[in-house]
Design an enzyme around this catalytic site. Sequence first.
Site, PDB file in Angstrom:
ATOM      1  CB  CYS A 183      -7.430   2.420  19.254  1.00  0.00           C
ATOM      2  SG  CYS A 183      -6.106   3.506  18.656  1.00  0.00           S
ATOM      3  N   PRO A 195     -13.982   2.059 -22.240  1.00  0.00           N
ATOM      4  CG  PRO A 195     -11.643   1.965 -22.170  1.00  0.00           C
ATOM      5  CD  PRO A 195     -12.831   2.451 -21.423  1.00  0.00           C
ATOM      6  CB  THR A 211     -16.602   0.882 -12.161  1.00  0.00           C
ATOM      7  OG1 THR A 211     -16.669  -0.218 -11.239  1.00  0.00           O
ATOM      8  CG2 THR A 211     -18.006   1.280 -12.589  1.00  0.00           C
ATOM      9  CE1 TYR A 228      -3.446  -2.919   0.798  1.00  0.00           C
ATOM     10  CE2 TYR A 228      -4.466  -0.951  -0.120  1.00  0.00           C
ATOM     11  CZ  TYR A 228      -4.512  -2.301   0.164  1.00  0.00           C
ATOM     12  OH  TYR A 228      -5.633  -3.024  -0.185  1.00  0.00           O
ATOM     13  NE  ARG A 285      -3.376   0.272  -4.839  1.00  0.00           N
ATOM     14  CZ  ARG A 285      -4.626   0.072  -4.403  1.00  0.00           C
ATOM     15  NH1 ARG A 285      -4.881  -0.860  -3.477  1.00  0.00           N
ATOM     16  NH2 ARG A 285      -5.621   0.793  -4.883  1.00  0.00           N
ATOM     17  CG  HIS A 318     -14.349   0.568  -2.155  1.00  0.00           C
ATOM     18  ND1 HIS A 318     -14.239   0.137  -3.458  1.00  0.00           N
ATOM     19  CD2 HIS A 318     -15.553   0.103  -1.713  1.00  0.00           C
ATOM     20  CE1 HIS A 318     -15.307  -0.593  -3.771  1.00  0.00           C
ATOM     21  NE2 HIS A 318     -16.119  -0.630  -2.730  1.00  0.00           N
ATOM     22  CD  GLN A 376     -16.694   0.866  -7.619  1.00  0.00           C
ATOM     23  OE1 GLN A 376     -16.738  -0.344  -7.316  1.00  0.00           O
ATOM     24  NE2 GLN A 376     -16.789   1.285  -8.863  1.00  0.00           N
ATOM     25  CG  ASN A 377     -11.220   5.276  -8.275  1.00  0.00           C
ATOM     26  OD1 ASN A 377     -11.409   4.061  -8.421  1.00  0.00           O
ATOM     27  ND2 ASN A 377     -11.345   6.143  -9.269  1.00  0.00           N
TER      28      ASN A 377
HETATM   29  N1  APR Z   1     -11.223   5.230 -18.997  1.00  0.00           N
HETATM   30  C1  APR Z   1     -12.398   4.642 -18.629  1.00  0.00           C
HETATM   31  N2  APR Z   1     -12.491   3.344 -18.240  1.00  0.00           N
HETATM   32  C2  APR Z   1     -11.355   2.628 -18.242  1.00  0.00           C
HETATM   33  C3  APR Z   1     -10.098   3.163 -18.623  1.00  0.00           C
HETATM   34  C4  APR Z   1     -10.072   4.524 -19.009  1.00  0.00           C
HETATM   35  N3  APR Z   1      -8.925   5.118 -19.387  1.00  0.00           N
HETATM   36  N4  APR Z   1      -9.162   2.171 -18.504  1.00  0.00           N
HETATM   37  C5  APR Z   1      -9.813   1.068 -18.057  1.00  0.00           C
HETATM   38  N5  APR Z   1     -11.127   1.332 -17.923  1.00  0.00           N
HETATM   39  C6  APR Z   1     -12.196   0.453 -17.438  1.00  0.00           C
HETATM   40  C7  APR Z   1     -11.982  -1.020 -17.658  1.00  0.00           C
HETATM   41  O1  APR Z   1     -12.472  -1.418 -18.920  1.00  0.00           O
HETATM   42  C8  APR Z   1     -12.819  -1.621 -16.522  1.00  0.00           C
HETATM   43  O2  APR Z   1     -14.178  -1.781 -16.915  1.00  0.00           O
HETATM   44  O3  APR Z   1     -12.251   0.629 -16.036  1.00  0.00           O
HETATM   45  C9  APR Z   1     -12.741  -0.555 -15.414  1.00  0.00           C
HETATM   46  C10 APR Z   1     -11.805  -0.927 -14.294  1.00  0.00           C
HETATM   47  O4  APR Z   1     -12.350  -2.049 -13.642  1.00  0.00           O
HETATM   48  P1  APR Z   1     -11.613  -2.620 -12.335  1.00  0.00           P
HETATM   49  O5  APR Z   1     -10.154  -2.703 -12.619  1.00  0.00           O
HETATM   50  O6  APR Z   1     -12.375  -3.838 -11.924  1.00  0.00           O
HETATM   51  O7  APR Z   1     -11.773  -1.479 -11.236  1.00  0.00           O
HETATM   52  P2  APR Z   1     -13.068  -1.146 -10.387  1.00  0.00           P
HETATM   53  O8  APR Z   1     -14.327  -1.479 -11.133  1.00  0.00           O
HETATM   54  O9  APR Z   1     -12.925   0.246  -9.889  1.00  0.00           O
HETATM   55  O10 APR Z   1     -12.920  -2.163  -9.142  1.00  0.00           O
HETATM   56  C11 APR Z   1     -13.898  -2.056  -8.117  1.00  0.00           C
HETATM   57  O11 APR Z   1     -12.660  -3.696  -6.833  1.00  0.00           O
HETATM   58  O12 APR Z   1     -10.636  -4.537  -6.096  1.00  0.00           O
HETATM   59  C12 APR Z   1     -11.744  -3.773  -5.734  1.00  0.00           C
HETATM   60  O13 APR Z   1     -11.777  -2.104  -4.082  1.00  0.00           O
HETATM   61  C13 APR Z   1     -11.351  -2.358  -5.390  1.00  0.00           C
HETATM   62  O14 APR Z   1     -12.599  -0.307  -5.754  1.00  0.00           O
HETATM   63  C14 APR Z   1     -12.120  -1.492  -6.376  1.00  0.00           C
HETATM   64  C15 APR Z   1     -13.257  -2.407  -6.805  1.00  0.00           C
END
Ligand code: APR
Length: 261
Positions: free
Chosen positions: A140, A234, A208, A72, A75, A129, A108-109
């Site tokens: 604590c 995309p 997402t 982390y 990250r 999240h 969610q970010n």
């Molecule tokens: N612009 C828009 N969308 C994009 C781009 C971009 N430049 N690049 C990738 N993507 C899309 C991908 O196609 C995918 O559908 O973003 C999405 C990312 O999906 P994940 O990697 O699964 O991320 P997310 O959906 O935020 O994950 C949800 O999972 O691991 C847990 O807690 C973590 O908050 C996270 C949650």
Amino acid sequence: MTLDDPTAFADARAALYDATRIAFFTGAGMSAESGIPTFRDALTGLWERFDPMLLASIEGFEADPALVWGWYEWRRQKVMQAQPNAGHAAIATFAAQAKPRQVAVVTQNVDDLHERAGTCNAAEIVHLHGSILAPRCSVCATPAAEALINAMPDEPEGGRRLTPPRCDVCGGSMRPGVVWFGESLPADAFDRAAKLAQSADAFVVVGTSGVVEPAASLVRHARRHGATVIVIDPNDSALTREAHFWIAGSAAHALPSLLRA
Ligand code: APR
């Protein structure tokens, strides 16, 4: 619909500009063009390279706190080095435009790029999240001292083990301030997000995959309560198939086009 599908794109823009309550629901794809890896993109996604159960679960942390804390910190360093992209800026500009629109962001970010783009000056931001910039005591829950949060980690890659600092209050081990697999979302954050989804006229889903619940349920909740659902991604996903409009583009390219005045 892609960006070069003028009719459908114009319809999506019209639906957005007719709306008075707009909620943006963002995931890792929102920050991808700022250099922060997503989780599930093929080859580059974090879960393609690391085991989420070892690194993003309380069991993983208890088994090897130094591995999880080091990962982390790597990250957190990427977040501190990242800059908001044109998509973050477009949302901030859109939110700052004359009312009567009410704009909110549910993310969610765990990064602070929406805040650093200035969105918080004109719109509520709900973090489902948690935040990678808000470590807390695992015993604590005392938040980490500013000095720790502001210190740039010297973790060059995602694999070195770093012993987590100790809590100044109880001596417990500090932990990342994020929600791990198997943990509940902050109740107040999810309740607020559900109310925003329920009252939205337009629900703009950006970057997402929609595979993690209960966050992903917000899209169905918004649609069920009458929101126009616009998805920017995309790649297709379960969410693009539930959308009224799917803009098959990236956050940094599609959002400025969709939101320009
Ligand atoms: N612009 C828009 N969308 C994009 C781009 C971009 N430049 N690049 C990738 N993507 C899309 C991908 O196609 C995918 O559908 O973003 C999405 C990312 O999906 P994940 O990697 O699964 O991320 P997310 O959906 O935020 O994950 C949800 O999972 O691991 C847990 O807690 C973590 O908050 C996270 C949650």
